[in-house]
Motif scaffolding. Structure first.
Motif, PDB file in Angstrom:
ATOM      1  N   CYS A  18      86.689   3.163  29.058  1.00 13.32           N
ATOM      2  CA  CYS A  18      87.526   2.094  29.619  1.00 13.32           C
ATOM      3  C   CYS A  18      89.016   2.341  29.512  1.00 13.32           C
ATOM      4  CB  CYS A  18      87.199   0.774  28.922  1.00 13.32           C
ATOM      5  SG  CYS A  18      85.449   0.383  28.945  1.00 13.32           S
ATOM      6  N   SER A  29      88.699   0.598  33.600  1.00 14.47           N
ATOM      7  CA  SER A  29      88.395  -0.837  33.532  1.00 14.47           C
ATOM      8  C   SER A  29      89.296  -1.502  32.492  1.00 14.47           C
ATOM      9  CB  SER A  29      86.923  -1.083  33.247  1.00 14.47           C
ATOM     10  OG  SER A  29      86.591  -0.571  31.990  1.00 14.47           O
ATOM     11  N   SER A  50      93.032 -10.555  31.456  1.00 17.85           N
ATOM     12  CA  SER A  50      92.382 -11.867  31.436  1.00 17.85           C
ATOM     13  C   SER A  50      93.441 -12.944  31.173  1.00 17.85           C
ATOM     14  CB  SER A  50      91.328 -11.912  30.326  1.00 17.85           C
ATOM     15  OG  SER A  50      91.949 -11.771  29.057  1.00 17.85           O
ATOM     16  N   LYS A  75      86.905  -7.172  15.927  1.00 16.35           N
ATOM     17  CA  LYS A  75      85.999  -8.005  16.719  1.00 16.35           C
ATOM     18  C   LYS A  75      86.827  -8.635  17.838  1.00 16.35           C
ATOM     19  CE  LYS A  75      81.953 -10.747  15.434  1.00 16.35           C
ATOM     20  NZ  LYS A  75      81.473 -11.858  14.581  1.00 16.35           N
ATOM     21  N   LYS A  77      86.508 -10.240  20.639  1.00 15.10           N
ATOM     22  CA  LYS A  77      86.300 -11.598  21.151  1.00 15.10           C
ATOM     23  C   LYS A  77      86.541 -12.682  20.098  1.00 15.10           C
ATOM     24  CE  LYS A  77      83.422 -10.317  25.049  1.00 15.10           C
ATOM     25  NZ  LYS A  77      84.298 -10.754  26.174  1.00 15.10           N
ATOM     26  N   THR A  83      88.809 -12.774  25.898  1.00 12.41           N
ATOM     27  CA  THR A  83      89.248 -11.463  26.376  1.00 12.41           C
ATOM     28  C   THR A  83      88.145 -10.827  27.215  1.00 12.41           C
ATOM     29  OG1 THR A  83      90.051  -9.256  25.796  1.00 12.41           O
ATOM     30  CG2 THR A  83      88.475 -10.222  24.274  1.00 12.41           C
ATOM     31  N   LYS A  84      88.566 -10.048  28.211  1.00 13.38           N
ATOM     32  CA  LYS A  84      87.550  -9.347  29.017  1.00 13.38           C
ATOM     33  C   LYS A  84      87.281  -7.942  28.478  1.00 13.38           C
ATOM     34  CE  LYS A  84      90.519  -7.872  32.890  1.00 13.38           C
ATOM     35  NZ  LYS A  84      90.697  -7.941  34.350  1.00 13.38           N
ATOM     36  N   THR A  86      85.010  -6.087  26.756  1.00 14.87           N
ATOM     37  CA  THR A  86      83.617  -6.259  26.320  1.00 14.87           C
ATOM     38  C   THR A  86      83.230  -5.094  25.423  1.00 14.87           C
ATOM     39  OG1 THR A  86      82.952  -5.238  28.375  1.00 14.87           O
ATOM     40  CG2 THR A  86      82.872  -7.637  28.273  1.00 14.87           C
ATOM     41  N   PHE A  87      83.763  -5.115  24.231  1.00 13.06           N
ATOM     42  CA  PHE A  87      83.519  -4.060  23.227  1.00 13.06           C
ATOM     43  C   PHE A  87      83.216  -4.780  21.929  1.00 13.06           C
ATOM     44  CE2 PHE A  87      85.498  -1.110  20.023  1.00 13.06           C
ATOM     45  CZ  PHE A  87      84.572  -0.076  20.152  1.00 13.06           C
ATOM     46  N   ILE A  88      82.166  -4.354  21.268  1.00  7.48           N
ATOM     47  CA  ILE A  88      81.700  -5.048  20.064  1.00  7.48           C
ATOM     48  C   ILE A  88      82.707  -4.997  18.915  1.00  7.48           C
ATOM     49  CG2 ILE A  88      80.388  -3.015  19.319  1.00  7.48           C
ATOM     50  CD1 ILE A  88      78.962  -6.467  18.916  1.00  7.48           C
TER      51      ILE A  88
END
Ligand code: HEM
Length: 109
Positions: A18, A29, A50, A75, A77, A83-84, A86-88
């Motif tokens: 990304c 992305s 976002s 973390k 999120k 947030t967009k 999307t990573f753990i």
């Protein structure tokens, strides 16, 4: 910075799908991360962030320091709800310190 940039280059493999860094880096992305240390969040001109990231930048004056990057990368999120990215996250303290040291080697192009 206490991290090891060479070890951080290996950690960055998890980000590369990304994010691009270095000479000629292009947005994927996720935004280009050159010069990210010391920069306000959501500041790359050619990237559509976002609403959550844009709002964190303007209402909380979020600047990417080693400390805020460490919190975000633990973390994403949890640090920025909505947030967009999307990573753990990176669970290991050492991995975060190392990838932050690696990112610090790339100045704004
Ligand atoms: C945003 C770092 C993994 C997608 C960001 C930002 C940083 C960052 C510092 C904020 C950029 C700014 O404010 O200009 C990292 C690191 C990663 C990683 C170090 C690996 C450890 C990923 C992955 C993806 C991703 C795997 C895709 C699945 C994004 C997106 C944004 C973003 C879409 C914009 C978020 C938003 O506007 O809410 N990343 N990232 N990142 N990243 Fe990552």
């Amino acid at each position: 910075l206490t991290g090891d940039a060479a070890a951080g280059e290996r950690v960055f493999r998890k980000c590369q799908a990304c994010h691009d860094v270095g000479a000629g880096a292009m947005p994927k992305s996720g935004p280009v991360l050159n010069g990210i240390l010391g920069r306000p969040a959501a500041n790359a001109e050619d990237f559509a962030y976002s609403a959550a990231m844009t709002s964190a930048a303007s209402t909380q004056d979020l600047i990417w320091t080693p400390q805020t990057l460490d919190a975000f990368l633990t973390k994403p999120k949890a640090f920025i709800d909505g947030t967009k990215m999307t990573f753990i996250g990176l669970r290991k303290d050492e991995d975060r310190a190392n990838v932050i040291a690696y990112l610090a080697t790339f100045l704004e192009e």
